[in-house]
Motif scaffolding. Sequence first.
Motif, mmCIF file in Angstrom:
data_model
loop_
_atom_site.group_PDB
_atom_site.id
_atom_site.type_symbol
_atom_site.label_atom_id
_atom_site.label_comp_id
_atom_site.label_asym_id
_atom_site.label_seq_id
_atom_site.Cartn_x
_atom_site.Cartn_y
_atom_site.Cartn_z
ATOM 1 N N UNK A 12 -44.724 -11.189 -25.419
ATOM 2 C CA UNK A 12 -43.514 -10.392 -25.215
ATOM 3 C C UNK A 12 -42.269 -11.047 -25.813
ATOM 4 N N UNK A 13 -42.317 -12.348 -25.999
ATOM 5 C CA UNK A 13 -41.111 -13.101 -26.348
ATOM 6 C C UNK A 13 -40.431 -12.639 -27.639
ATOM 7 N N UNK A 14 -41.165 -12.409 -28.737
ATOM 8 C CA UNK A 14 -40.465 -11.968 -29.956
ATOM 9 C C UNK A 14 -39.672 -10.678 -29.748
ATOM 10 N N UNK A 15 -40.241 -9.738 -29.024
ATOM 11 C CA UNK A 15 -39.531 -8.475 -28.782
ATOM 12 C C UNK A 15 -38.288 -8.712 -27.937
ATOM 13 N N UNK A 16 -38.425 -9.461 -26.853
ATOM 14 C CA UNK A 16 -37.282 -9.718 -25.964
ATOM 15 C C UNK A 16 -36.152 -10.395 -26.737
ATOM 16 N N UNK A 17 -36.499 -11.319 -27.620
ATOM 17 C CA UNK A 17 -35.472 -12.031 -28.400
ATOM 18 C C UNK A 17 -34.674 -11.107 -29.309
ATOM 19 N N UNK A 18 -35.233 -9.967 -29.660
ATOM 20 C CA UNK A 18 -34.531 -9.020 -30.525
ATOM 21 C C UNK A 18 -33.610 -8.067 -29.766
ATOM 22 N N UNK A 24 -22.123 -10.881 -27.709
ATOM 23 C CA UNK A 24 -21.605 -10.386 -26.430
ATOM 24 C C UNK A 24 -22.743 -9.924 -25.523
ATOM 25 N N UNK A 25 -23.687 -9.170 -26.064
ATOM 26 C CA UNK A 25 -24.816 -8.715 -25.251
ATOM 27 C C UNK A 25 -25.641 -9.889 -24.742
ATOM 28 N N UNK A 26 -25.848 -10.876 -25.578
ATOM 29 C CA UNK A 26 -26.594 -12.058 -25.132
ATOM 30 C C UNK A 26 -25.838 -12.777 -24.028
ATOM 31 N N UNK A 28 -23.894 -11.500 -21.777
ATOM 32 C CA UNK A 28 -24.015 -10.748 -20.525
ATOM 33 C C UNK A 28 -25.291 -11.106 -19.773
ATOM 34 N N UNK A 29 -26.401 -11.238 -20.493
ATOM 35 C CA UNK A 29 -27.675 -11.447 -19.814
ATOM 36 C C UNK A 29 -28.101 -12.910 -19.765
ATOM 37 N N UNK A 30 -27.477 -13.757 -20.566
ATOM 38 C CA UNK A 30 -27.955 -15.131 -20.689
ATOM 39 C C UNK A 30 -26.811 -15.996 -21.215
ATOM 40 N N UNK A 31 -25.785 -16.246 -20.379
ATOM 41 C CA UNK A 31 -24.562 -16.899 -20.871
ATOM 42 C C UNK A 31 -24.757 -18.303 -21.456
ATOM 43 N N UNK A 32 -25.825 -18.983 -21.095
ATOM 44 C CA UNK A 32 -26.048 -20.334 -21.626
ATOM 45 C C UNK A 32 -26.724 -20.329 -22.991
ATOM 46 N N UNK A 37 -30.873 -15.101 -29.793
ATOM 47 C CA UNK A 37 -31.798 -15.620 -28.795
ATOM 48 C C UNK A 37 -33.094 -16.030 -29.490
ATOM 49 N N UNK A 38 -33.589 -17.201 -29.121
ATOM 50 C CA UNK A 38 -34.837 -17.697 -29.705
ATOM 51 C C UNK A 38 -35.912 -17.783 -28.635
ATOM 52 N N UNK A 39 -37.156 -17.832 -29.065
ATOM 53 C CA UNK A 39 -38.262 -17.979 -28.126
ATOM 54 C C UNK A 39 -38.129 -19.283 -27.338
ATOM 55 N N UNK A 40 -37.654 -20.340 -27.992
ATOM 56 C CA UNK A 40 -37.493 -21.625 -27.304
ATOM 57 C C UNK A 40 -36.479 -21.514 -26.163
ATOM 58 N N UNK A 41 -35.348 -20.857 -26.406
ATOM 59 C CA UNK A 41 -34.348 -20.671 -25.348
ATOM 60 C C UNK A 41 -34.919 -19.839 -24.205
#
Length: 163
Positions: A12-18, A24-26, A28-32, A37-41
Amino acid sequence: MTFTIRPVCHEDLPAICEWPQDEAELFYCFPKAHYPLTEAQLLEAIAQRAESSVVVQSGRPIAFANFYRWDQGGVCSIGNVIVAPSARRSGAAGFLVDHLCAVAFSKFAAAQVQISCFSLNTAGLLLYPKLGFVPFAIEERQSRAGERIALVHLRRNPPSAGQ
């Protein structure tokens, strides 16, 4: 179409990263996290969290979230809520948040579920009260650009506890 929920898996990770379409959207859901967004993060966050779950529709993951806090008999806090752009406004986020609330109240005997939403995230601010969340605090934060923004904290009590 119907939704199902399952634990997140590596596929699932590649899709979620996209899904975050910009910084700004990143935020909202993942401020750090840092855009893109990368699979490692994402793997690092999943490793530090509980109940990382995806909503699946037609065999594809379309929404993701988890708990960043899960205290037995205390508070469970939902984080990393994100929906695939093609599935936004479909009900997937509400379905996932309701599922995580049910898990919090049944598996963790949570006294309360909390979720936080940045003031610039209008979709989230309009959704969470519809799901039974009530604002209880506002915290000042800074955007990536250094601007003052508000982080609105909301809570939802177990069904029999009232608000």
